[in-house]
Design a protein around this motif. Structure first.
Motif, PDB file in Angstrom:
ATOM      1  N   TYR A   1      -6.626  -1.897  -7.426  1.00  0.00           N
ATOM      2  CA  TYR A   1      -8.060  -1.932  -7.121  1.00  0.00           C
ATOM      3  C   TYR A   1      -8.328  -2.640  -5.795  1.00  0.00           C
ATOM      4  O   TYR A   1      -9.216  -2.230  -5.043  1.00  0.00           O
ATOM      5  CB  TYR A   1      -8.842  -2.574  -8.269  1.00  0.00           C
ATOM      6  N   HIS A   2      -7.546  -3.659  -5.496  1.00  0.00           N
ATOM      7  CA  HIS A   2      -7.711  -4.369  -4.218  1.00  0.00           C
ATOM      8  C   HIS A   2      -7.429  -3.441  -3.037  1.00  0.00           C
ATOM      9  O   HIS A   2      -8.167  -3.424  -2.054  1.00  0.00           O
ATOM     10  CB  HIS A   2      -6.781  -5.589  -4.160  1.00  0.00           C
ATOM     11  N   HIS A   3      -6.358  -2.686  -3.105  1.00  0.00           N
ATOM     12  CA  HIS A   3      -5.961  -1.841  -1.986  1.00  0.00           C
ATOM     13  C   HIS A   3      -6.762  -0.541  -1.887  1.00  0.00           C
ATOM     14  O   HIS A   3      -6.994  -0.038  -0.792  1.00  0.00           O
ATOM     15  CB  HIS A   3      -4.475  -1.495  -2.076  1.00  0.00           C
TER      16      HIS A   3
ATOM     17  N   GLY B   1      -4.968  -5.195 -10.536  1.00  0.00           N
ATOM     18  CA  GLY B   1      -5.726  -5.863  -9.470  1.00  0.00           C
ATOM     19  C   GLY B   1      -5.264  -5.446  -8.089  1.00  0.00           C
ATOM     20  O   GLY B   1      -6.086  -5.261  -7.180  1.00  0.00           O
ATOM     21  N   SER B   2      -3.963  -5.288  -7.906  1.00  0.00           N
ATOM     22  CA  SER B   2      -3.437  -4.849  -6.606  1.00  0.00           C
ATOM     23  C   SER B   2      -3.918  -3.452  -6.264  1.00  0.00           C
ATOM     24  O   SER B   2      -4.289  -3.165  -5.133  1.00  0.00           O
ATOM     25  CB  SER B   2      -1.911  -4.854  -6.602  1.00  0.00           C
TER      26      SER B   2
ATOM     27  N   GLY C   1      -9.513   0.489  -4.469  1.00  0.00           N
ATOM     28  CA  GLY C   1     -10.820   0.507  -5.099  1.00  0.00           C
ATOM     29  C   GLY C   1     -10.891   1.297  -6.388  1.00  0.00           C
ATOM     30  O   GLY C   1     -11.647   0.932  -7.287  1.00  0.00           O
TER      31      GLY C   1
ATOM     32  N   ARG D   1       0.846  -1.201   0.000  1.00  0.00           N
ATOM     33  CA  ARG D   1       0.000   0.000   0.000  1.00  0.00           C
ATOM     34  C   ARG D   1       0.880   1.250   0.000  1.00  0.00           C
ATOM     35  O   ARG D   1       0.631   2.178  -0.758  1.00  0.00           O
ATOM     36  CB  ARG D   1      -0.924   0.011   1.224  1.00  0.00           C
TER      37      ARG D   1
END
Length: 179
Positions: free
Chosen positions: A41-43, A38-39, A45, A5
């Motif tokens: 958006y995962h962390h 993906g990372s 949004g 992050r």
């Protein structure tokens, strides 16, 4: 997880530094950070989520740098110290400061108020005791810190020597707040 992050936030800050808010795209973040879409958006949004977290992180660092000033002996020393701490943080962190000034619409007002609560409580206590001029909480930042904010804006534009003016600015903040 926290490192990933922070790496993404650092990449976003670097992109903002190099090209403004427009430079921060998901594609640019993936390229800069080496992480997948993906990372991101995962962390976070979304791109807006990246900005919101970068704002929260930068604001928290700024306020944390100011809090020790409230322990100064005497109200004047604390108010001046608060202003000086803020100015010193800006000088040491111009990219984060520039982002805070450029992206206020990405701030979560409730989170900002929670972060700033210790400062507000300190001021409320000193106002109640008559050590400080009565200024409503909503006016504290723009009224008391107005000289500092305007000076920082000019510094971030490259037209003002903040280091040279820091004592004068602290005097102005104290002049606004003294009873």
């Amino acid at each position: 997880m926290a490192d990933r992050r922070q790496s993404l936030l650092d990449s976003a800050l670097k992109l903002v530094e190099e090209g403004g808010l427009e430079a921060v795209t998901i594609a640019a973040l993936t390229e800069r950070s080496g992480m997948s879409n993906g990372s991101i958006y995962h962390h976070f949004g979304s791109r807006a989520g990246v900005f919101a977290q970068l704002y929260a992180d930068s604001y928290a660092r700024c306020v944390a740098s100011m809090l020790p000033a409230l322990d100064a002996p005497g109200t004047e020393a604390a108010v001046r110290g608060l202003a000086l701490s803020y100015l010193d943080w800006v000088i040491a962190n111009p990219s984060r400061a520039r982002f805070l000034y450029a992206a206020p619409d990405h701030a979560d007002p409730a989170a900002k108020m929670a972060e700033f609560a210790p400062v507000l409580a300190w001021f409320a206590d000193r106002t109640a005791s008559g050590e400080l001029r009565a200024v409503p909480p909503w006016a504290l930042e723009p009224v008391a810190m107005g000289p500092a904010h305007e000076s920082v804006r000019r510094f971030l534009l490259g037209v003002f020597d903040l280091a040279e003016a820091r004592e004068i600015i602290a005097d102005a903040v104290w002049a606004v707040m003294k009873p």
